[in-house]
Design an enzyme around this catalytic site. Structure first.
Site, PDB file in Angstrom:
ATOM      1  CG  HIS A 108       0.520 -13.216   2.205  1.00 18.54           C
ATOM      2  ND1 HIS A 108       1.131 -11.986   2.121  1.00 18.54           N
ATOM      3  CD2 HIS A 108      -0.668 -13.005   2.817  1.00 18.54           C
ATOM      4  CE1 HIS A 108       0.349 -11.072   2.682  1.00 18.54           C
ATOM      5  NE2 HIS A 108      -0.750 -11.670   3.109  1.00 18.54           N
ATOM      6  CD  GLU A 118      -3.133   1.083   1.995  1.00 23.99           C
ATOM      7  OE1 GLU A 118      -3.802   2.119   2.178  1.00 23.99           O
ATOM      8  OE2 GLU A 118      -3.437  -0.013   2.479  1.00 23.99           O
ATOM      9  CG  HIS A 131      -8.413   2.102 -14.435  1.00 23.90           C
ATOM     10  ND1 HIS A 131      -8.854   2.503 -15.669  1.00 23.90           N
ATOM     11  CD2 HIS A 131      -9.127   2.793 -13.516  1.00 23.90           C
ATOM     12  CE1 HIS A 131      -9.813   3.408 -15.498  1.00 23.90           C
ATOM     13  NE2 HIS A 131      -9.991   3.602 -14.209  1.00 23.90           N
ATOM     14  CG  LEU A 132      -2.815   5.273 -14.227  1.00 22.29           C
ATOM     15  CD1 LEU A 132      -1.581   5.912 -14.846  1.00 22.29           C
ATOM     16  CD2 LEU A 132      -2.761   5.317 -12.712  1.00 22.29           C
ATOM     17  N   GLY A 133      -7.690   6.136 -14.071  1.00 22.75           N
ATOM     18  CA  GLY A 133      -8.882   6.863 -14.480  1.00 22.75           C
ATOM     19  C   GLY A 133      -9.011   8.206 -13.792  1.00 22.75           C
TER      20      GLY A 133
END
Length: 141
Positions: free
Chosen positions: A90, A64, A107-109
């Site tokens: 894992h 993250e 994805h880059l929205g």
């Protein structure tokens, strides 16, 4: 063509970790290219679970962390990204050494992003694979 909308510099990226969980876990951003960021984390007692292996939660925190900074660096400064969902599988136990997490966009929205993170050990063996979804928010004036 690069996806980054902000200046990329490892010193700047690592400065964002001061006084955060990333500093506690010794996560360090160590590489970037046109469409990915990689971070490292030492595997030692700080990130072990009771059986002496890398804790799955530490792997998720690493995943993250690297994907979150990547998400925020590929949007302009009028916006910010927050996590919506993360999952992890894992694959392999690690007891010592260093693991490396590489985040790449799926994805880059305009309102959402999806990132794939692969965590590998020093021998390039897959340790964990994770998918992270973020919401792209507009900063309030």
């Amino acid at each position: 063509m690069s996806i980054w909308k902000r200046p990329m510099d490892l010193a700047i990226l690592n400065a964002t970790s001061r006084n955060t969980l990333m500093e506690v876990l010794n996560i360090e951003y160590c590489h970037y290219d046109a469409d990915s960021i990689t971070a490292s984390m030492p595997v030692n007692s700080v990130v072990h679970q009771p059986l002496g292996m890398l804790h799955g939660g530490a792997s998720v925190a690493l995943a993250e962390s690297v994907a979150s900074i990547a998400a925020n660096w590929c949007i302009d400064e009028t916006k910010y990204c927050v996590g919506l969902d993360i999952n992890a599988n894992h694959i392999r136990a690690v007891r010592e050494g260093t693991v490396y997490a590489k985040a790449k966009p799926v994805h880059l929205g305009a309102t959402t992003q999806v990132w794939l993170i692969e965590i590998k050990d020093q021998r390039e063996r897959l340790v964990c694979t994770s998918r992270f979804t973020v919401a792209v928010m507009k900063k309030k004036k």
